[in-house]
Write a protein that holds these residues in place. Structure first.
Motif, short mmCIF file in Angstrom:
data_model
loop_
_atom_site.label_atom_id
_atom_site.label_comp_id
_atom_site.label_asym_id
_atom_site.label_seq_id
_atom_site.Cartn_x
_atom_site.Cartn_y
_atom_site.Cartn_z
N UNK A 1 0.84 -1.19 0.00
CA UNK A 1 0.00 0.00 0.00
C UNK A 1 0.87 1.24 0.00
N UNK A 2 0.27 2.36 -0.32
CA UNK A 2 0.98 3.64 -0.35
C UNK A 2 0.66 4.42 0.92
N UNK A 3 1.69 4.91 1.57
CA UNK A 3 1.54 5.69 2.78
C UNK A 3 1.74 7.16 2.42
N UNK A 4 0.76 7.98 2.74
CA UNK A 4 0.84 9.40 2.42
C UNK A 4 0.74 10.23 3.70
N UNK A 5 1.02 11.51 3.56
CA UNK A 5 0.98 12.44 4.68
C UNK A 5 -0.43 12.52 5.28
N UNK A 6 -0.51 12.76 6.57
CA UNK A 6 -1.81 12.82 7.24
C UNK A 6 -2.71 13.92 6.69
N UNK A 7 -2.12 14.97 6.09
CA UNK A 7 -2.95 16.05 5.54
C UNK A 7 -3.80 15.58 4.36
N UNK A 8 -3.41 14.47 3.75
CA UNK A 8 -4.25 13.92 2.68
C UNK A 8 -5.61 13.54 3.24
N UNK A 9 -5.63 12.97 4.44
CA UNK A 9 -6.90 12.62 5.08
C UNK A 9 -7.74 13.84 5.37
N UNK A 10 -7.10 14.91 5.84
CA UNK A 10 -7.83 16.15 6.11
C UNK A 10 -8.35 16.74 4.81
N UNK A 11 -7.54 16.67 3.76
CA UNK A 11 -7.97 17.19 2.46
C UNK A 11 -9.21 16.45 1.97
N UNK A 12 -9.23 15.13 2.08
CA UNK A 12 -10.37 14.35 1.62
C UNK A 12 -11.60 14.64 2.47
N UNK A 13 -11.43 14.66 3.79
CA UNK A 13 -12.57 14.87 4.68
C UNK A 13 -13.16 16.28 4.52
N UNK A 14 -12.28 17.27 4.57
CA UNK A 14 -12.75 18.65 4.43
C UNK A 14 -13.22 18.95 3.00
N UNK A 15 -12.60 18.28 2.04
CA UNK A 15 -13.05 18.44 0.66
C UNK A 15 -14.49 18.02 0.49
N UNK A 16 -14.89 16.97 1.22
CA UNK A 16 -16.28 16.56 1.21
C UNK A 16 -17.17 17.50 1.99
N UNK A 17 -16.74 17.87 3.21
CA UNK A 17 -17.56 18.72 4.07
C UNK A 17 -17.79 20.12 3.49
N UNK A 18 -16.76 20.68 2.87
CA UNK A 18 -16.85 22.05 2.35
C UNK A 18 -17.45 22.13 0.96
N UNK A 19 -17.74 20.97 0.36
CA UNK A 19 -18.29 20.97 -0.99
C UNK A 19 -17.25 21.19 -2.07
N UNK A 20 -15.98 21.00 -1.74
CA UNK A 20 -14.93 21.21 -2.74
C UNK A 20 -14.94 20.11 -3.79
N UNK A 21 -15.33 18.89 -3.40
CA UNK A 21 -15.42 17.81 -4.38
C UNK A 21 -16.69 17.94 -5.21
#
Length: 604
Positions: A70-90
């Motif tokens: 698997x690929x391990x990425x920075x924890x900010x990727x998780x924040x980007x995905x979560x907030x991207x959904x919450x803020x309507x960015x996606x």
């Protein structure tokens, strides 16, 4: 905190120069106004200040990596995905019925520009998720929509687009990933895909891959390619996620964008990979390319954003770094004088002005393309819809290419502003330089875009798109001619349009004779030629608006703000536009040096 974007310039181009109001008057966007869009952009800026920009350098120093499948990425990727959904960015551009905000592409582009300027490693994760979900919405059946789209727009699941294969590269006609139909209604998928951005990470429950594959017995070439949803995990009979035989083979270690994972994926190594057909058989490439305009706007936007951030960093350094002394009227330096800030040296100012001209010109071009995109989708008049669709098709290769190629040159100048420090990892310019180098390669290399521009877009509908773009430029020339101080520049642009007609006529003569290899052999110099003229039009249009604001006293910003736009236009016309003369000489030269099968010319 160091600044990475000039929000005033962004909003000026969005509202004043390109008239977002023309777009939000359309029925689809009637719930939005300048105030609500400003609130959205301001919230994106605040989010970027807090969660993106502070982690930019860190994500480069601690890149994504492959471990235990698997690929391990920075924890900010998780924040980007979560907030991207919450803020309507996606979901920003999606319909209300799908949980979207129904924002115009112009506003969406402005929002993503801010994020990409703050940290270009992160927005791609949600951008690709949005693009994959958009393909499902447009072409997949209701059942597939119900399963995948809500989870993707919420940021709970990620998404990718899987085109490239090891043996095929950009030649999609050579795709060999196989799809075998099964009686239950799905397909067994087997094959490999490389260079898959955001292809795997630990911060989402699932990754939904949109995969180009060839159904057994399908025609050869691009006509036999179909599109499939192939999730990393599929739903079992109880609706629970289970492995779908999608293997993360590796993560490519790169010179730039090191926090944005780029994976090598294997499908069906254990003969247990399920895929679901999107739309009709053998229409996969058509579906993918229907979404390609948005993808290529995104590449140009990302390059413009990185260029902007690099300019801001260069400018800040030049305002703070004392070095050397100004020349006196005798032509000598007085050593008794205090050192001067390097921003006072003419050559440093030249490099900074190039950065400013490329960054703001690129952003303006991206917003213009976004406006064309919105209008072609929402206008009621069939004739007007066709007009903006043709304009968009013509400029798309330039929107992708100019910010990418000139962004590299721009940031190179930024490195030079810093001198030796520009080459050192203590300063951020070297990271911007490494990060932007992928952009001329993303979504079709410069050579591919150039052949698309000259070989397809220029001649489609008997040159109607070029005729429409020329009319737009002539309107700006007429407007600029009304201002005494801009007449000279209007005349220059008019002369360049005449030169362009000569060059195009010369090149088309080869196509008319059926000599297509010769016709396209210098497509890349032609891309630079036409893009430079197009950006000169973009800058003259900005200067017209700025001059009008100054003369009518309708200023939202300071007088210096508007004067800086006019000054940058003048810089572009002095230092960049004249390069088209040399390019025209290249393009109309009768000598042919690149069309040969004789490899001995490369021998030492």
């Amino acid at each position: 905190m160091a600044e990475y974007v000039d929000v005033d310039t962004l909003k000026y181009l969005l509202y004043d120069v390109h008239g977002l109001k023309d777009v939000i008057q359309q029925d689809r966007f009637k719930d939005h106004d300048e105030e609500s869009i400003n609130m959205f952009l301001d919230s994106v800026k605040e989010f970027s200040d807090r969660e993106l920009f502070p982690y930019f350098k860190e994500m480069d120093e601690y890149p994504a990596y492959h471990k235990d499948g698997e690929v391990i990425t920075h924890d900010q990727v998780g924040i980007m995905m979560r907030k991207g959904g919450e803020m309507g960015l996606i979901s920003a551009t999606f319909d209300y019925e799908q949980g979207g905000l129904q924002l115009p592409m112009m506003a969406y582009s402005a929002a993503f520009f801010i994020q990409e300027a703050a940290n270009n490693n992160l927005p791609g994760y949600i951008g690709l998720t949005m693009g994959a979900a958009e393909l499902i919405v447009h072409f997949a059946n209701k059942k597939l929509n119900d399963i995948y789209v809500p989870n993707m727009l919420s940021g709970q699941w990620g998404g990718t687009m899987c085109l490239t294969e090891p043996q095929a590269g950009s030649s999609l006609s050579d795709v060999i990933t196989k799809a075998i139909p099964i009686e239950e209604g799905y397909y067994k998928i087997s094959g490999q895909k490389i260079f898959i951005s955001g292809g795997d990470h630990q911060h989402v429950e699932n990754v939904v891959h949109l995969v180009l594959a060839r159904i057994e017995g399908a025609p050869k070439g691009t006509k036999g390619i179909s599109l499939f949803i192939v999730p990393k995990k599929r739903l079992d009979e109880k609706g629970q996620l289970m492995p779908n035989d999608v293997t993360t083979v590796a993560d490519f270690q790169k010179m730039g964008q090191r926090g944005y994972c780029t994976t090598h994926l294997g499908f069906g190594d254990q003969d247990d990979c399920y895929g679901w057909l999107v739309g009709e058989e053998n229409q996969g490439l058509n579906y993918m390319f229907m979404m390609m305009n948005g993808a290529r706007i995104a590449v140009g936007r990302g390059a413009a954003a990185i260029t902007t951030a690099a300019y801001q960093a260069s400018l800040q350094y030049a305002k703070e770094r004392p070095q050397g002394r100004k020349l006196t009227k005798t032509g000598k330096k007085e050593v008794e004088q205090d050192q001067t800030l390097i921003i006072h040296h003419p050559d440093v100012r030249r490099m900074l002005l190039l950065q400013k001209a490329v960054a703001e010109g690129s952003l303006s071009l991206v917003l213009l393309a976004s406006k064309y995109y919105d209008l072609k989708e929402t206008l009621q008049s069939k004739e007007e819809k066709e007009k903006y669709a043709l304009l968009l098709e013509l400029i798309i290769p330039m929107v992708k290419t100019y910010p990418s190629e000139m962004g590299v040159q721009s940031i190179s100048n930024g490195l030079q502003v810093l001198g030796g420090y520009g080459f050192c990892s203590d300063y951020i310019l070297q990271q911007y330089y490494r990060d932007i180098r992928i952009y001329p390669i993303y979504e079709g290399t410069t050579g591919i875009q150039s052949q698309d521009l000259l070989g397809r877009k220029l001649i489609m509908k008997n040159g109607k798109a070029l005729e429409l773009l020329t009319k737009e430029m002539i309107q700006t020339i007429d407007q600029a001619s009304k201002f005494e101080s801009l007449k000279h520049y209007a005349l220059k642009l008019g002369q360049k349009l005449e030169l362009a007609q000569k060059v195009i006529h010369h090149l088309l003569s080869f196509a008319q004779k059926g000599d297509y290899e010769r016709f396209l052999s210098d497509a890349t110099p032609f891309m630079e030629f036409l893009s430079t003229i197009t950006i000169s039009w973009i800058w003259l249009d900005i200067a017209c608006d700025a001059k009008n604001a100054l003369l009518t006293n309708q200023k939202k910003y300071s007088e210096d703000f508007y004067e800086s736009k006019i000054h940058t236009m003048k810089f572009y016309y002095k230092y960049e536009l004249p390069k088209t003369n040399g390019l025209a000489e290249i393009l109309m030269n009768e000598e042919v040096l690149t069309i040969t099968e004789d490899e001995t010319i490369f021998n030492s």
